[in-house]
Design a protein around this motif. Sequence first.
Motif, PDB file in Angstrom:
ATOM      1  N   GLY A 109       0.785  -1.232   0.000  1.00 25.45           N
ATOM      2  CA  GLY A 109       0.000   0.000   0.000  1.00 25.45           C
ATOM      3  C   GLY A 109       0.811   1.273   0.000  1.00 25.45           C
ATOM      4  O   GLY A 109       2.022   1.282   0.261  1.00 25.45           O
ATOM      5  N   HIS A 110       0.123   2.400  -0.311  1.00 22.41           N
ATOM      6  CA  HIS A 110       0.670   3.765  -0.353  1.00 22.41           C
ATOM      7  C   HIS A 110       1.680   3.939  -1.494  1.00 22.41           C
ATOM      8  O   HIS A 110       2.657   4.684  -1.363  1.00 22.41           O
ATOM      9  CB  HIS A 110       1.321   4.139   0.986  1.00 22.41           C
ATOM     10  N   LEU A 111       1.436   3.267  -2.595  1.00 21.51           N
ATOM     11  CA  LEU A 111       2.344   3.307  -3.736  1.00 21.51           C
ATOM     12  C   LEU A 111       2.171   4.593  -4.531  1.00 21.51           C
ATOM     13  O   LEU A 111       1.178   5.312  -4.382  1.00 21.51           O
ATOM     14  CB  LEU A 111       2.086   2.100  -4.642  1.00 21.51           C
ATOM     15  N   THR A 112       3.143   4.860  -5.400  1.00 20.72           N
ATOM     16  CA  THR A 112       3.033   6.022  -6.267  1.00 20.72           C
ATOM     17  C   THR A 112       2.864   5.641  -7.737  1.00 20.72           C
ATOM     18  O   THR A 112       2.388   6.436  -8.536  1.00 20.72           O
ATOM     19  CB  THR A 112       4.273   6.931  -6.107  1.00 20.72           C
ATOM     20  N   LYS A 113       3.221   4.389  -8.085  1.00 22.42           N
ATOM     21  CA  LYS A 113       3.093   3.957  -9.483  1.00 22.42           C
ATOM     22  C   LYS A 113       3.052   2.442  -9.555  1.00 22.42           C
ATOM     23  O   LYS A 113       3.778   1.747  -8.838  1.00 22.42           O
ATOM     24  CB  LYS A 113       4.274   4.482 -10.318  1.00 22.42           C
ATOM     25  N   ILE A 135       7.177  -4.623  -8.920  1.00 19.35           N
ATOM     26  CA  ILE A 135       5.729  -4.544  -9.132  1.00 19.35           C
ATOM     27  C   ILE A 135       5.184  -3.120  -8.994  1.00 19.35           C
ATOM     28  O   ILE A 135       4.082  -2.823  -9.469  1.00 19.35           O
ATOM     29  CB  ILE A 135       4.969  -5.457  -8.151  1.00 19.35           C
ATOM     30  N   ALA A 136       5.950  -2.231  -8.330  1.00 17.92           N
ATOM     31  CA  ALA A 136       5.449  -0.871  -8.102  1.00 17.92           C
ATOM     32  C   ALA A 136       6.577   0.019  -7.605  1.00 17.92           C
ATOM     33  O   ALA A 136       7.690  -0.461  -7.324  1.00 17.92           O
ATOM     34  CB  ALA A 136       4.304  -0.888  -7.086  1.00 17.92           C
ATOM     35  N   LEU A 137       6.262   1.315  -7.490  1.00 17.81           N
ATOM     36  CA  LEU A 137       7.172   2.272  -6.874  1.00 17.81           C
ATOM     37  C   LEU A 137       6.537   2.783  -5.589  1.00 17.81           C
ATOM     38  O   LEU A 137       5.335   3.052  -5.530  1.00 17.81           O
ATOM     39  CB  LEU A 137       7.457   3.447  -7.822  1.00 17.81           C
ATOM     40  N   SER A 138       7.347   2.915  -4.566  1.00 17.13           N
ATOM     41  CA  SER A 138       6.852   3.355  -3.260  1.00 17.13           C
ATOM     42  C   SER A 138       6.373   4.802  -3.318  1.00 17.13           C
ATOM     43  O   SER A 138       6.758   5.570  -4.206  1.00 17.13           O
ATOM     44  CB  SER A 138       7.961   3.228  -2.215  1.00 17.13           C
ATOM     45  N   GLY A 139       5.502   5.152  -2.359  1.00 16.33           N
ATOM     46  CA  GLY A 139       4.969   6.509  -2.366  1.00 16.33           C
ATOM     47  C   GLY A 139       4.418   6.937  -1.026  1.00 16.33           C
ATOM     48  O   GLY A 139       4.795   6.413   0.032  1.00 16.33           O
ATOM     49  N   ASN A 140       3.473   7.879  -1.085  1.00 13.07           N
ATOM     50  CA  ASN A 140       2.894   8.482   0.116  1.00 13.07           C
ATOM     51  C   ASN A 140       1.414   8.768  -0.129  1.00 13.07           C
ATOM     52  O   ASN A 140       0.880   9.781   0.314  1.00 13.07           O
ATOM     53  CB  ASN A 140       3.664   9.774   0.444  1.00 13.07           C
ATOM     54  N   THR A 141       0.744   7.865  -0.860  1.00 13.43           N
ATOM     55  CA  THR A 141      -0.653   8.102  -1.251  1.00 13.43           C
ATOM     56  C   THR A 141      -1.612   7.519  -0.215  1.00 13.43           C
ATOM     57  O   THR A 141      -1.255   6.660   0.572  1.00 13.43           O
ATOM     58  CB  THR A 141      -0.946   7.474  -2.626  1.00 13.43           C
ATOM     59  N   GLY A 142      -2.853   7.998  -0.235  1.00 14.12           N
ATOM     60  CA  GLY A 142      -3.865   7.516   0.689  1.00 14.12           C
ATOM     61  C   GLY A 142      -3.663   8.080   2.082  1.00 14.12           C
ATOM     62  O   GLY A 142      -3.139   9.175   2.259  1.00 14.12           O
ATOM     63  N   GLY A 168       3.796  10.081   5.658  1.00  9.94           N
ATOM     64  CA  GLY A 168       5.205  10.067   5.277  1.00  9.94           C
ATOM     65  C   GLY A 168       5.449   8.892   4.355  1.00  9.94           C
ATOM     66  O   GLY A 168       4.750   7.885   4.427  1.00  9.94           O
ATOM     67  N   PRO A 169       6.417   8.987   3.463  1.00  4.96           N
ATOM     68  CA  PRO A 169       6.681   7.902   2.512  1.00  4.96           C
ATOM     69  C   PRO A 169       7.017   6.596   3.236  1.00  4.96           C
ATOM     70  O   PRO A 169       7.880   6.573   4.107  1.00  4.96           O
ATOM     71  CB  PRO A 169       7.887   8.414   1.711  1.00  4.96           C
ATOM     72  N   HIS A 170       6.315   5.538   2.894  1.00 10.85           N
ATOM     73  CA  HIS A 170       6.616   4.221   3.436  1.00 10.85           C
ATOM     74  C   HIS A 170       5.791   3.189   2.676  1.00 10.85           C
ATOM     75  O   HIS A 170       4.892   3.535   1.917  1.00 10.85           O
ATOM     76  CB  HIS A 170       6.295   4.141   4.937  1.00 10.85           C
TER      77      HIS A 170
END
Length: 317
Positions: free
Chosen positions: A172-176, A191-198, A202-204
């Motif tokens: 969860g909280h991915l950016t792409k 499978i994805a790039l990490s992010g700070n969504t939802g 803080g990014p995790h």
Amino acid sequence: MNFSKRLGLTLSLAALLASGTAVAQNLQSVSNYSSRHDQLLARQSNIGEQIRLEETEQYASQLYEECEPEPDIYTEGWESGLVNSYKNAVVPDVATIDVSNFHLPCPGILTSPYGYRPRFRRMHKGVDLRSAIGDTIYAAFDGKVRLTKYERRGYGYYVILRHTNGLETVYGHLTKFLVKPDDMVKAGDPIALSGNTGRSFGPHLHFETRFMGYAINPSAIFDFENQTVRADEYTFTKTTYENAPGYTPSRSSARRASASRSNSYKQGGSKATYKVRRGDNLGKIAARHGTTVAALCRLNGLKKNSTIQAGKVLRVR
């Protein structure tokens, strides 16, 4: 004006001019000041060298520990396209799962453990791993992409993989997204790039491990500190899947016996204590015992930024 008064005025004026000349002679050039400034800066110590790794890890664990857990995406609140496929399944009481073919989803340290959050009256059904925006996230096991979705008030952009060993993992909280539904993946595939969504402060990476909808404590499968799995097999049971790291029914007796002999972990009725070892911090101890930094502070009268010395005995529950 008589001669004596004019003479006094003349002498005073002369003294003032002489004083001004002396001040002007003592002024230094701009270049001299710049040189002194550079020398002062050169003598300053590098602040980066003063920040110890364990303090940074402790700060990271405190940063996310109080974040409100994400709403459970395996509930009836799912949209029709996201219905829990295990909702009506018959789940066995015990199942042995092969986890030997694994890859960590990201190399970041554990910043928030699995467990109940009293402040929000809700379970945190996964773990949080430190990562920067844009870091690559990897498939934990071989399998197939079941979902790639977005949830504004919870997981943000998230991926669910269904694995050949019977587990599902949630990221969860991915950016792409780097995959799409029905893609086949191998352990370690991006499978994805990490992010700070939802719902994120803080990014995790929020990471979950599930067996037929049951949210297993990921730390019972993975040893995040040493970047490996705790054993080649994990034994799921309906009564122990939320237990702290390393627990399996087949090893519970041996672990209890080992714990009773250990100087660093002692059982005492409903209480438990832990003897701090070199390199420990509150974040690491909390993750190891399936609790939180805030809970450790309450039990031991500490502050979140307290320094703990090796040899100190802490209550962990």
